[in-house]
Write an enzyme that holds these catalytic residues in place. Structure first.
Site, PDB file in Angstrom:
ATOM      1  N   LYS A 277       0.842  -1.204   0.000  1.00 59.53           N
ATOM      2  CA  LYS A 277       0.000   0.000   0.000  1.00 59.53           C
ATOM      3  C   LYS A 277       0.870   1.244   0.000  1.00 59.53           C
ATOM      4  O   LYS A 277       1.994   1.205   0.491  1.00 59.53           O
ATOM      5  CB  LYS A 277      -0.857   0.019   1.274  1.00 59.53           C
ATOM      6  N   ARG A 351     -10.740 -11.158   1.199  1.00 56.16           N
ATOM      7  CA  ARG A 351     -11.547 -12.211   0.571  1.00 56.16           C
ATOM      8  C   ARG A 351     -10.831 -13.554   0.590  1.00 56.16           C
ATOM      9  O   ARG A 351     -11.468 -14.605   0.625  1.00 56.16           O
ATOM     10  CB  ARG A 351     -11.915 -11.773  -0.857  1.00 56.16           C
TER      11      ARG A 351
END
Ligand code: BES
Ligand code: MN
Ligand code: ZN
Length: 497
Positions: A277, A351
Site C-alpha cells: 500500500k 476475501r
C-alpha cells in the site's frame, strides 16, 4: 449503570443533571414545558434571548435553577419536531452529555425519552448506547494525562405512562449489552497492531469463553489450517512472522436449532503485502480487524443477555506482510473449497481469508451466515461513513438486515450482485482471480465471496467506511455491533411488539 423509569414531575426529582429538549421554532418538549412552568418561564426567556435554541445539538447549561431540584439543567436542541426520531435523540443526547462531560455528575435524568416519534424501548436503548459512547476513551497506552470520566452511575428515563417502564428497562438492559460489545470492539480496534495480533484476538475469544458458561472457543494453528486445506488463507500469512490463528466460537442458548454464523475479517494489520500500500494513513490498517472485533463484540453482547439462540463466530486472523516468503502476484492457491485462485493483487487479502472461513463454516449448517469485513476502499467511496455496504444472495435475509439497521440506528445499504459483475473475476489460469478491476470493486469482492457460499443463506457487510472515524475523532466506532445484535434480538423474538 443503574437505570430507572419515572413518570413523576422532573422538576421535583433531585439529580446532578437534568436534560430537557427544545424543538426548532421554540417548540417545547414535554420536559421543557414542565421545567418552563416550574421556573416561571425561564426556558421561553432563554429561547427568546437566543441563549437556548432548538437547533439539533445546540446546548445551554443552567446552574442551580430555581424551582427545580436538579443541580443543573442542560437545554438541548432537538431539531424539527416533525423529524424527531431515535437518530435525532442520539445526536441531542450526545451533545448534552458533551456539555457536562467534565463535571462530576453521578446521577442523570433524561427528559428526552418520553417524546412522541420514539418508543420507550428504543429511546432507552439509544440512551444507554449513547452514554457509553460518549464516556468511552482509549487511554490504555497513555502514561499520563488520562482524561477522567464522568462518574455516572444512575440514569433516570422520563416516560409519560407507568406501563412504559417495562419496555424502557428492557431497552436499557439491551443497550447496556450492546454498549459492552461495542466497547470490546472499539478496544480491539484501537489497540496498536503490535498488541492486537492474531494471538491477541484468540486470547480475547478464549477469555470470553472462560467468563461465559454458554460460550466455548477453539483456536486452530497454521498446521491445523494446512491439514484442512486452507491454502487461500495461508497464502495471506506467508510473509508474516506473527502466526495466523483461526478462531471458532460457539454460543449455545437454544438446544439443537440451526445457528446463525457470523464471520469476521481479522487482518490485524494490512500492509498490502507484496502489492504494498502507499504510505499515507497506513496506520489505519490496524483497523482491518474491525470485522473480527464486531463479531466478537456481538457474541459478548448475546452472552450477556443470555439470548435463546445458537450463534457461531468464526474469525480468520492474520497479518498481511511483504517479505521473502510472501505471496506474489501471479501465485495460484487452492482454497479449502477446492476452487483455485489466481492472486493478482496481494492487497485483496480479506476475501482470501474469508473464503476459507466461509467454507469452514458450512459444517455448522447455518440458518444464515453473515460475514463482516473492512473489505474494500471502494465501499468508502460509494457509501462514506454512514451506511455499511450490504450484499446478499437472499432477499429475505437482506431485507431483515436493512430493517434491523434502521431500528438500531446502524444502517446498511444494499448493493446488487449477479453474473455480470462476477464475470469480472475470470482468470485465464485458475478458477477465478482475486480481483475484478476498478469498476464496482465492492460488488466484485462480494461476488468472489459468493462463490464460496452457494446453497447457504448468506449476506456480506462491507464495513470499510463505518468501522472507524478519522480526523479529530479518530477511533473505532464499534459498528456494526448494534446492527448484528439487533438482527439476533429479532431472531430470538425478544424485541417488544
Ligand atoms: N483493508 C483493505 C480495504 C480498505 C482500504 C478498507 C482502505 C478501508 C480503507 C483491503 O484489504 C484492500 O486493500 N482492498 C483493496 C482491494 C483491491 C486491491 C481490489 C482496495 O480496496 O483497494
Ligand atoms: Mn488489503
Ligand atoms: Zn485488508
Amino acid at each position: 449503570m443503574e437505570y430507572f423509569s419515572t413518570t413523576s414531575k422532573l422538576s421535583q426529582r433531585a439529580t446532578d443533571c437534568l436534560i430537557v429538549g427544545v424543538y426548532s421554532k421554540s417548540v417545547l418538549s414535554i420536559a421543557a414545558a414542565e421545567i418552563n412552568l416550574a421556573t416561571k418561564g425561564e426556558i421561553k426567556r432563554l429561547l427568546k434571548s437566543g441563549d437556548a435554541s432548538g437547533h439539533l445539538g445546540h446546548t445551554l447549561v443552567l446552574q442551580q435553577p430555581s424551582g427545580v431540584k436538579a443541580k443543573r439543567i442542560v437545554v438541548v436542541g432537538l431539531g424539527k419536531q416533525a423529524k424527531f426520531d431515535v437518530v435525532a435523540l442520539r445526536k441531542a443526547l450526545a451533545a448534552a452529555l458533551g456539555a457536562v462531560a467534565k463535571t462530576k455528575c453521578r446521577a442523570l435524568l433524561v427528559g428526552l425519552t418520553q417524546e412522541p416519534g420514539i418508543t420507550p424501548y428504543y429511546a432507552a436503548r439509544a440512551t444507554a448506547e449513547t452514554v457509553h459512547d460518549v464516556l468511552y476513551n482509549f487511554t490504555e497506552m497513555k502514561s499520563a494525562h488520562k482524561k477522567p470520566r464522568m462518574p455516572l452511575a444512575k440514569i433516570g428515563l422520563a416516560n409519560t405512562e407507568r406501563s412504559h417502564a417495562k419496555h424502557a428497562m428492557l431497552g436499557a438492559e439491551h443497550g447496556e449489552a450492546i454498549a459492552l460489545g461495542m466497547s470490546l470492539a472499539k478496544n480491539l480496534g484501537n489497540q496498536p497492531p503490535n498488541v492486537c495480533t492474531p494471538s491477541h484476538l484468540a486470547r480475547t475469544a478464549q477469555k470470553l469463553a472462560r467468563e461465559n458458561a454458554r460460550v466455548s472457543t477453539r483456536v486452530l494453528n497454521e498446521a491445523e489450517m494446512k491439514r484442512l486445506g486452507m491454502g487461500s488463507l495461508l497464502s495471506v500469512t506467508a510473509g508474516a512472522a506473527e502466526p495466523a490463528k483461526f478462531i471458532i466460537m460457539e454460543y449455545k442458548g437454544a438446544g439443537k436449532s440451526a445457528p446463525v454464523v457470523l464471520v469476521g475479517k481479522g487482518v490485524t494489520f494490512d500492509t498490502g503485502g507484496t502489492s504494498l500500500k502507499p504510505g499515507a494513513a497506513m496506520d489505519e490498517m490496524k483497523y482491518d480487524m474491525c470485522g473480527a472485533a464486531s463479531v466478537i463484540g456481538t457474541i459478548a453482547a448475546v452472552a450477556a443477555l443470555k439470548l435463546p439462540i445458537n450463534l457461531n463466530v468464526v474469525v480468520p486472523a492474520v497479518v498481511n506482510m511483504p517479505g521473502g516468503s510472501a505471496t506474489v502476484p501471479g501465485d495460484i492457491v487452492k482454497s479449502m473449497s477446492g476452487q483455485t485462485i489466481e492472486i493478482l493483487n496481494t492487497d485483496a487479502e480479506g476475501r482470501l481469508i474469508l473464503c476459507d472461513a466461509l467454507t469452514y463454516a458450512r459444517r455448522f449448517k447455518p440458518a444464515a451466515i453473515i460475514d463482516v469485513a473492512t473489505l474494500t476502499g471502494a465501499c468508502v467511496i460509494a457509501l462514506g461513513k454512514y451506511h455499511a455496504g450490504l450484499m446478499s444472495n437472499d432477499d429475505e435475509l437482506a431485507d431483515s438486515i436493512l430493517a434491523a439497521g434502521l431500528r438500531a440506528s446502524d444502517r446498511a445499504w444494499r448493493l446488487p450482485m449477479g453474473d455480470d459483475y462476477a464475470s469480472q473475476l475470470k482468470s485465464n489460469f485458475a478458477d477465478m482471480a482475486n480481483i475484478g478491476g476498478r469498476d464496482a470493486g465492492t460488488i466484485t469482492a462480494a461476488c468472489f465471496l459468493g462463490k464460496f457460499t452457494t446453497d447457504m443463506v448468506w449476506a456480506h457487510l462491507d464495513i470499510a467506511g463505518v468501522a472507524w472515524l478519522t480526523g479529530a475523532k479518530k477511533g473505532a466506532t464499534g459498528r456494526p455491533v448494534p446492527l448484528l445484535t439487533e438482527i439476533l434480538l429479532a431472531r430470538a423474538g425478544v424485541l417488544p411488539a
